[in-house]
Design an enzyme around this catalytic site. Structure first.
Site, PDB file in Angstrom:
ATOM      1  N   ARG A   1       0.818  -1.282  -0.154  1.00 15.21           N
ATOM      2  CA  ARG A   1       0.046   0.200   0.034  1.00 15.21           C
ATOM      3  C   ARG A   1       0.841   1.165   0.048  1.00 15.21           C
ATOM      4  O   ARG A   1       1.891   1.269   0.727  1.00 15.21           O
ATOM      5  CB  ARG A   1      -0.705   0.050   1.263  1.00 15.21           C
TER       6      ARG A   1
ATOM      7  N   THR B   1      -8.660   0.985  -9.228  1.00 17.36           N
ATOM      8  CA  THR B   1      -8.326  -0.548  -8.766  1.00 17.36           C
ATOM      9  C   THR B   1      -8.538  -1.421  -9.785  1.00 17.36           C
ATOM     10  O   THR B   1      -9.462  -1.407 -10.427  1.00 17.36           O
ATOM     11  CB  THR B   1      -8.896  -0.593  -7.223  1.00 17.36           C
TER      12      THR B   1
ATOM     13  N   THR C   1      -3.907  -0.527  -7.383  1.00 13.82           N
ATOM     14  CA  THR C   1      -4.512   0.781  -7.303  1.00 13.82           C
ATOM     15  C   THR C   1      -3.942   2.055  -7.510  1.00 13.82           C
ATOM     16  O   THR C   1      -2.747   2.319  -7.274  1.00 13.82           O
ATOM     17  CB  THR C   1      -5.614   0.835  -6.237  1.00 13.82           C
TER      18      THR C   1
ATOM     19  N   ASN D   1      -6.175   4.682  -7.161  1.00 14.51           N
ATOM     20  CA  ASN D   1      -7.275   5.218  -6.205  1.00 14.51           C
ATOM     21  C   ASN D   1      -8.468   5.552  -7.576  1.00 14.51           C
ATOM     22  O   ASN D   1      -9.120   4.562  -8.030  1.00 14.51           O
ATOM     23  CB  ASN D   1      -7.091   6.095  -5.447  1.00 14.51           C
TER      24      ASN D   1
ATOM     25  N   ASP E   1      -7.932   8.666   0.350  1.00 12.33           N
ATOM     26  CA  ASP E   1      -8.526   7.150   0.998  1.00 12.33           C
ATOM     27  C   ASP E   1      -8.335   7.446   2.657  1.00 12.33           C
ATOM     28  O   ASP E   1      -8.962   6.610   3.434  1.00 12.33           O
ATOM     29  CB  ASP E   1      -7.988   5.932   0.750  1.00 12.33           C
TER      30      ASP E   1
ATOM     31  N   SER F   1      -7.815   0.815   3.233  1.00 13.50           N
ATOM     32  CA  SER F   1      -8.192   0.452   1.986  1.00 13.50           C
ATOM     33  C   SER F   1      -9.355  -0.557   1.952  1.00 13.50           C
ATOM     34  O   SER F   1      -9.693  -1.082   3.050  1.00 13.50           O
ATOM     35  CB  SER F   1      -6.845  -0.343   1.238  1.00 13.50           C
TER      36      SER F   1
ATOM     37  N   GLY G   1     -12.996  -1.082  -7.505  1.00  9.57           N
ATOM     38  CA  GLY G   1     -14.157  -0.243  -7.240  1.00  9.57           C
ATOM     39  C   GLY G   1     -14.446   0.433  -5.726  1.00  9.57           C
ATOM     40  O   GLY G   1     -15.560   0.501  -5.338  1.00  9.57           O
ATOM     41  N   GLY G   2     -13.323   0.915  -5.091  1.00 16.25           N
ATOM     42  CA  GLY G   2     -13.564   1.394  -4.055  1.00 16.25           C
ATOM     43  C   GLY G   2     -14.097   0.673  -2.777  1.00 16.25           C
ATOM     44  O   GLY G   2     -14.053  -0.759  -2.938  1.00 16.25           O
TER      45      GLY G   2
HETATM   46  N1  GLY Z   1      -8.181   3.244  -3.364  1.00 15.72           N
HETATM   47  C1  GLY Z   1      -9.369   2.363  -3.182  1.00 15.72           C
HETATM   48  C2  GLY Z   1      -8.955   1.264  -1.789  1.00 15.72           C
HETATM   49  O1  GLY Z   1      -8.011   1.063  -1.471  1.00 15.72           O
HETATM   50  O2  GLY Z   1      -9.899   1.216  -1.211  1.00 15.72           O
END
Ligand code: GLY
Length: 600
Positions: free
Chosen positions: A139, A410, A428, A430, A452, A481, A503-504
């Protein structure tokens, strides 16, 4: 080595060709969803940042066979047919699942620009044998100069600077992560795994339908950054499918990474170019931030669901925790009483997620910074029973959910090899195309992952997530995340399902619905992924319903229970998945996001 080189040359010749027309649709794949007959409204703010926003599949649409594949030995799925083909060739040449995953991830960084990346970060689950798995966290981190209030304006309200500015970028983790994966488990040469990506970037590749559509949708934003526009919109109008794009600067960056490993990115010329880009654009990532970046191996979260073992990502992802809560709370209900997408089924899902996301948004964060995260409690059967007991026939307003303190874009890839080694990897930027900012001279896009974090407790971020202090901005911290690379082992310890998504926050609910569609409702991989979805994330207190997900009767029944339903078009995440069958592997990409499965 020569043999592999020849195969890669063959692969790249193929990549340079235009994609042939897909074969005709299969006679009958199954009925997808049901008639909804409901209205729609204009997309909301968060969806403006959604990457692809493809047309919804209608109930009797056949699933594009180009999305799917069957294999008896191995399988690769990703959101790009070119990247999946790279993985297939690596496996056919004796590479293992990790080799293929690394090569696919680098290929995605070229051919799937809205989310594939070297300027972002991600997570991976590596399963090496029955009951044996590790999680890799690559990350992004907040730069050392980041501050808690850096995205608040003089009026104390969140600005939009966490989206499309140089300050929106976290320190990228992808190259360090892919290197770690390869160091620990790879069999083939590191440089050979990057060669296909280098060739795509240097010699050019035809953009696929999804990329063409994404550029068209985002063309104004892409042209706002000169370097991004020069690469992806060279004629200042959106290129059509199969237009050749080459990115010599990115090829040179990838060559440095191929030759020097992570030092080819975090030090030397690439690092200098990133720091120069930051200085020119008012960003805060420094040479020390880059040099200090480290990927981290973690113990994955493992929990059971109807006798199967689910392996997923621990914090700083919220994916594994929310999936475990879903398994523990939703799983207490008798599935026989819940026909697929009946009001009972969806009500139970909503009420489970309302509670699970409330927990997520309040207490989860980077474990290095949030020392009092109550993980043991969140994973305990007692807590799951307590939440399940709160669920009745009526909706609980989200504002009435008790605080625990009181008591995009992502993309996802899967690879499974003939020995059963399996890698589920989500990566990702984002938002689709990240910050939209290309590092001049290096050819790659920077993420906008800082969004995020919680910019202000109680204020929604781009995805409408209302988060609290645990996820506040702190130097060096990883932002919470929703990425959920997930592998399900069956009762005999064999890989059964692999899934993940872009998709967040919708990633987690989409992964759940995919695995539950297979485990609980016996659906094929293609159907489990393509079928319509619903989503709830605690706040806003409404359930997003995908077009055709439910019929009018079910909608009325849910409203009668007090559920708020929102039928506005939105992006319901894009899954790629692999499911073991009696004959081998069924791989599938998602009609929502495109891509392909490739296997043998
Ligand atoms: N950037 C989307 C996530 O990591 O949840």
């Amino acid at each position: 080595m020569l043999r592999r080189h020849l195969a890669l040359v063959a692969l790249l010749a193929l990549a340079a060709c235009k994609r042939s027309a897909p074969p005709p649709p299969p006679p009958e794949v199954g009925s997808i969803g049901k008639d909804a007959g409901v209205g729609s409204a204009a997309p909301k703010d968060a969806e403006e940042y959604s990457p692809r926003f493809l047309d919804p599949l209608k109930p009797d649409d056949p699933i594009d066979p180009a999305l799917t594949a069957q294999g008896t030995k191995y399988m690769v799925t990703s959101e790009s047919w070119q990247a999946s083909e790279v993985g297939r060739v690596i496996l056919s040449e004796g590479g293992n699942a990790v080799d293929a995953a690394v090569a696919v991830a680098f290929a995605l960084a070229v051919v799937h620009p809205s989310a594939g990346n070297i300027g972002g970060g991600g997570f991976a689950i590596v399963r090496t044998g029955p009951g044996q798995a590790e999680a890799l966290d690559f990350r992004e981190t907040a730069p050392a100069a980041a501050t808690k209030d850096m995205f608040l304006g003089p009026d104390g309200k969140p600005t939009r600077d966490s989206l499309a500015t140089h300050r929106a970028a976290g320190v990228p983790g992808s190259v360090a992560g892919l290197w770690e994966l390869h160091q620990k488990y790879g069999k083939l040469e590191w440089a050979d795994l990057i060669t296909p990506a280098i060739k795509f970037a240097r010699d050019g590749f035809p953009i696929d339908a999804g990329v063409a559509k994404s550029i068209k949708r985002n063309v104004k934003d892409l042209l706002e950054n000169q370097a991004t526009g020069d690469i992806w919109v060279p004629k200042r109008i959106a290129p059509t499918e199969n237009t050749e794009i080459s990115i010599p600067d990115l090829a040179a960056t990838l060559e440095r990474i191929a030759q020097d490993g992570p030092k080819g990115f975090y030090e030397g010329k690439t690092a200098e170019l990133i720091v120069a880009e930051m200085k020119a654009g008012g960003g805060i990532i420094t040479a020390d931030d880059l040099k200090g970046y480290q990927a981290i191996w973690r113990a994955p979260l493992r929990f059971s669901y109807r006798g199967n073992s689910i392996i997923s990502m621990p914090p700083p992802s919220s994916g594994g925790v929310v999936l475990a809560l879903t398994a523990g709370v939703f799983g207490r209900a008798d599935i026989a009483t819940m026909p697929w997408h009946s009001a009972t089924h969806i009500h139970r899902l909503i009420e489970t997620w309302r509670r699970a996301y409330a927990v997520r948004n309040e207490v989860l964060g980077d474990p290095a910074y949030v020392k009092d995260m109550p993980l043991a409690k969140l994973l305990s059967p007692e807590f799951h029973a307590e939440l399940a007991a709160q669920i009745g026939d009526r909706a609980t307003p989200s504002k009435d959910i008790k605080s625990l303190a009181e008591g995009t874009h992502t993309t996802h890839l899967n690879v499974v090899d003939a020995a059963g080694m399996a890698v589920a990897l989500t990566t990702t930027l984002n938002a689709g195309w990240g910050s939209g900012i290309t590092v001049r001279g290096a050819g790659f896009l920077l993420n906008n992952e800082m969004d995020d974090f919680t910019a202000k407790p109680g204020s929604p971020n781009m995805f409408g997530l209302v988060q609290l202090e645990a996820n506040k901005i702190e130097p060096g911290k990883r932002m919470l995340s929703s990425m959920s690379p997930t592998i399900v082992e069956d009762k005999d310890g064999k890989v059964w399902i692999m899934a993940g998504a872009g998709g967040g926050p919708r990633i987690i609910t989409a992964v759940w619905q995919t695995i539950s569609n297979v485990i609980d409702y016996g659906q094929t991989a293609a159907l489990a992924v393509a079928n319509k979805r619903v989503h709830h994330q605690h706040l806003p207190d409404t359930t997003r319903i995908e077009e055709y997900a439910i019929d009018e009767v079910t909608a009325t029944q849910l409203k009668d229970r007090g559920q708020n339903l929102d039928f506005a078009p939105t992006y319901f995440a894009s899954i790629t998945a692999i499911v073991r069958t009696s004959t081998g592997w069924d791989g599938t990409a998602d009609p929502r996001g495109g891509g392909a499965a490739k296997g043998d």
